[in-house]
Motif scaffolding. Structure first.
Motif, short mmCIF file in Angstrom:
data_model
loop_
_atom_site.label_atom_id
_atom_site.label_comp_id
_atom_site.label_asym_id
_atom_site.label_seq_id
_atom_site.Cartn_x
_atom_site.Cartn_y
_atom_site.Cartn_z
N TRP A 70 45.83 43.17 55.09
CA TRP A 70 46.61 44.04 54.42
C TRP A 70 47.50 43.26 53.48
O TRP A 70 47.75 43.70 52.24
CB TRP A 70 47.42 44.89 55.28
N PRO A 71 48.22 42.14 53.88
CA PRO A 71 49.07 41.40 53.03
C PRO A 71 48.13 40.93 51.70
O PRO A 71 48.57 41.08 50.52
CB PRO A 71 49.40 39.99 53.65
N VAL A 72 46.83 40.33 51.76
CA VAL A 72 46.20 39.94 50.60
C VAL A 72 45.72 41.18 49.94
O VAL A 72 45.43 41.16 48.66
CB VAL A 72 44.95 38.82 51.15
N ILE A 73 45.34 42.48 50.61
CA ILE A 73 44.88 43.64 49.63
C ILE A 73 46.10 43.81 48.86
O ILE A 73 45.90 44.12 47.62
CB ILE A 73 44.67 44.65 50.63
N ALA A 74 47.27 43.98 49.40
CA ALA A 74 48.43 44.15 48.46
C ALA A 74 48.60 43.06 47.34
O ALA A 74 48.96 43.55 46.32
CB ALA A 74 49.65 44.48 49.39
N ALA A 75 48.81 41.98 47.80
CA ALA A 75 48.81 40.96 46.71
C ALA A 75 48.10 40.96 45.61
O ALA A 75 48.23 41.04 44.51
CB ALA A 75 48.84 39.56 47.40
N ILE A 76 46.72 41.06 45.86
CA ILE A 76 45.52 41.12 44.63
C ILE A 76 45.77 42.60 44.04
O ILE A 76 45.81 42.64 42.84
CB ILE A 76 44.13 40.88 45.46
N ALA A 77 46.13 43.62 44.76
CA ALA A 77 46.09 45.02 44.01
C ALA A 77 47.08 44.87 43.24
O ALA A 77 47.08 45.66 41.96
CB ALA A 77 46.20 46.13 45.30
N LEU A 78 48.46 44.54 43.54
CA LEU A 78 49.63 44.69 42.89
C LEU A 78 49.68 43.55 41.65
O LEU A 78 50.19 43.89 40.58
CB LEU A 78 50.94 44.58 43.99
N LEU A 79 49.70 42.35 42.07
CA LEU A 79 49.87 41.43 41.22
C LEU A 79 48.47 41.17 40.07
O LEU A 79 48.70 40.94 39.03
CB LEU A 79 49.88 40.14 41.91
N HIS A 80 47.28 41.54 40.43
CA HIS A 80 46.19 41.47 39.58
C HIS A 80 45.81 42.62 39.24
O HIS A 80 45.81 42.88 37.72
CB HIS A 80 45.02 40.76 40.19
N MET A 81 45.36 43.61 39.80
CA MET A 81 44.89 44.70 39.46
C MET A 81 45.71 45.73 38.66
O MET A 81 45.28 46.58 37.97
CB MET A 81 43.87 45.53 40.63
N VAL A 82 47.03 45.82 39.22
CA VAL A 82 48.11 46.65 38.61
C VAL A 82 48.88 45.59 37.42
O VAL A 82 48.54 46.22 36.38
CB VAL A 82 49.10 47.28 39.70
N ALA A 83 49.55 44.64 37.85
CA ALA A 83 50.23 43.78 36.75
C ALA A 83 49.36 43.42 35.68
O ALA A 83 49.81 43.57 34.60
CB ALA A 83 51.13 42.89 37.49
N PHE A 84 48.46 42.51 35.98
CA PHE A 84 47.71 41.78 35.34
C PHE A 84 46.99 42.69 34.29
O PHE A 84 47.00 42.69 33.00
CB PHE A 84 46.68 41.12 35.91
N SER A 85 46.28 44.07 34.71
CA SER A 85 45.58 44.67 34.10
C SER A 85 46.21 45.54 33.15
O SER A 85 45.80 45.90 32.06
CB SER A 85 44.67 45.60 35.14
#
Length: 313
Positions: A70-85
């Motif tokens: 779950w930590p890496v799910i949250a990190a990738i989702a929030l930092l890359h898929m939400v913030a970056f995108s």
């Protein structure tokens, strides 16, 4: 279970992924001209989530995440898929695709000092040279003769893309430090699902209910971005990384910005000046010199990081 592909098939699939991601920048530019950036990103991510569910279910890769996932799910989702995108989508409203994709792919340059500061990784001579070349590329792109600093929209758009690149870099740093339980591809569905929910909530709060004038062209753009540019490309890249050396995929993925710049020129009529070409050459050369794994022992870690973060549009 995924098996390694024949080398020729793997190279063909890799080429398709690179072209698909390169085209995706121009497609996103078209979408954000008709849809608010947050809703555009949320809808694309929701389509990708549905497609990934089908792909992973069909291949027996759909799992229930374990506690350590779950930590890496949250990190990738929030930092890359939400913030970056989301930042890229906003930036593309004001910035040409060519400039945007070159700025977006400065990400690995910011990973080098970040890895030294937070992960204790040494700044080797190749990394130092690569970072210096990348910074020279940025200087070429933003020199007063090539960039209009009085154009507020251009400044804001470029700043948003650079901020997106920093978010992507923070994501990569976390992924490097993460101890994997499940494989990166097995967690992709859950990452896109979390990102789609967060993006939809943010879009509703900021922009209200979506007001979209649908057309066949817009629907096709969303379908391409969600299904081909995201879901199927993630699966294909996972297969490629099982079949080709990490150094090969790390170098090959640098063709993505080139495809993006060519596409924006041919399809959108964007001009490409000497400063942009020089900046692209310097930045991509810097990334190649500074980030390609040189030691056999580091290839496995770099390959997992590539699957999870770097090899994304």
């Amino acid at each position: 279970m995924d098996y390694a592909l024949p080398r020729r098939v793997a190279f063909l699939l890799f080429a398709i992924v690179v072209v698909t991601w390169g085209l995706n920048w121009a497609v996103t530019k078209v979408i954000v001209h008709s849809v608010f950036p947050l809703w555009a990103t949320a809808i694309r991510t929701a389509i990708a989530t549905a497609a990934l569910f089908v792909v992973q279910l069909a291949r027996g890769q759909l799992i229930i995440p374990r506690r350590g996932d779950w930590p890496v799910i949250a990190a990738i989702a929030l930092l890359h898929m939400v913030a970056f995108s989301a930042l890229v989508a906003f930036g593309l409203k004001f910035t040409p695709v060519g400039r945007s994709i070159v700025l977006g792919y400065t990400t690995p340059l910011w990973v080098v000092p970040g890895a030294a500061l937070f992960l204790g990784e040494p700044i080797t001579r190749p990394r130092l040279v690569g970072t210096a070349l990348g910074l020279l590329g940025l200087a070429a792109m933003f020199n007063p003769f090539a960039f209009d600093w009085s154009n507020r929209e251009a400044v804001v758009g470029s700043g948003l893309i650079l901020l997106a690149a920093l978010s992507w870099a923070a994501n990569i740093l976390y992924v490097r430090a993460h101890k994997w339980v499940s494989t990166p591809f097995q967690l992709t569905f859950w990452q896109t699902l979390l990102a789609a929910v967060v993006l939809a909530i943010l879009a509703a709060l900021v922009d209200g209910a979506p007001q979209i004038n649908w057309s066949p062209a817009l629907a096709g753009a969303f379908f391409y971005a969600g299904v081909f540019g995201t879901a199927l490309a993630y699966w294909a890249m996972a297969m490629v990384n099982r079949s080709l050396p990490a150094a090969t995929t790390s170098l090959g993925i640098l063709a993505t910005p080139v495809v993006g710049v060519v596409t924006s020129t041919l399809a959108l009529g964007e001009a490409v000046d000497i400063s942009l070409l020089l900046a692209m050459v310097l930045i991509l050369a810097g990334i190649a010199i500074g980030t390609i794994p040189a030691k056999r022992g580091s290839a496995g870690q770099d390959k997992q990081a590539l699957v999870a973060t770097i090899a994304r549009p």
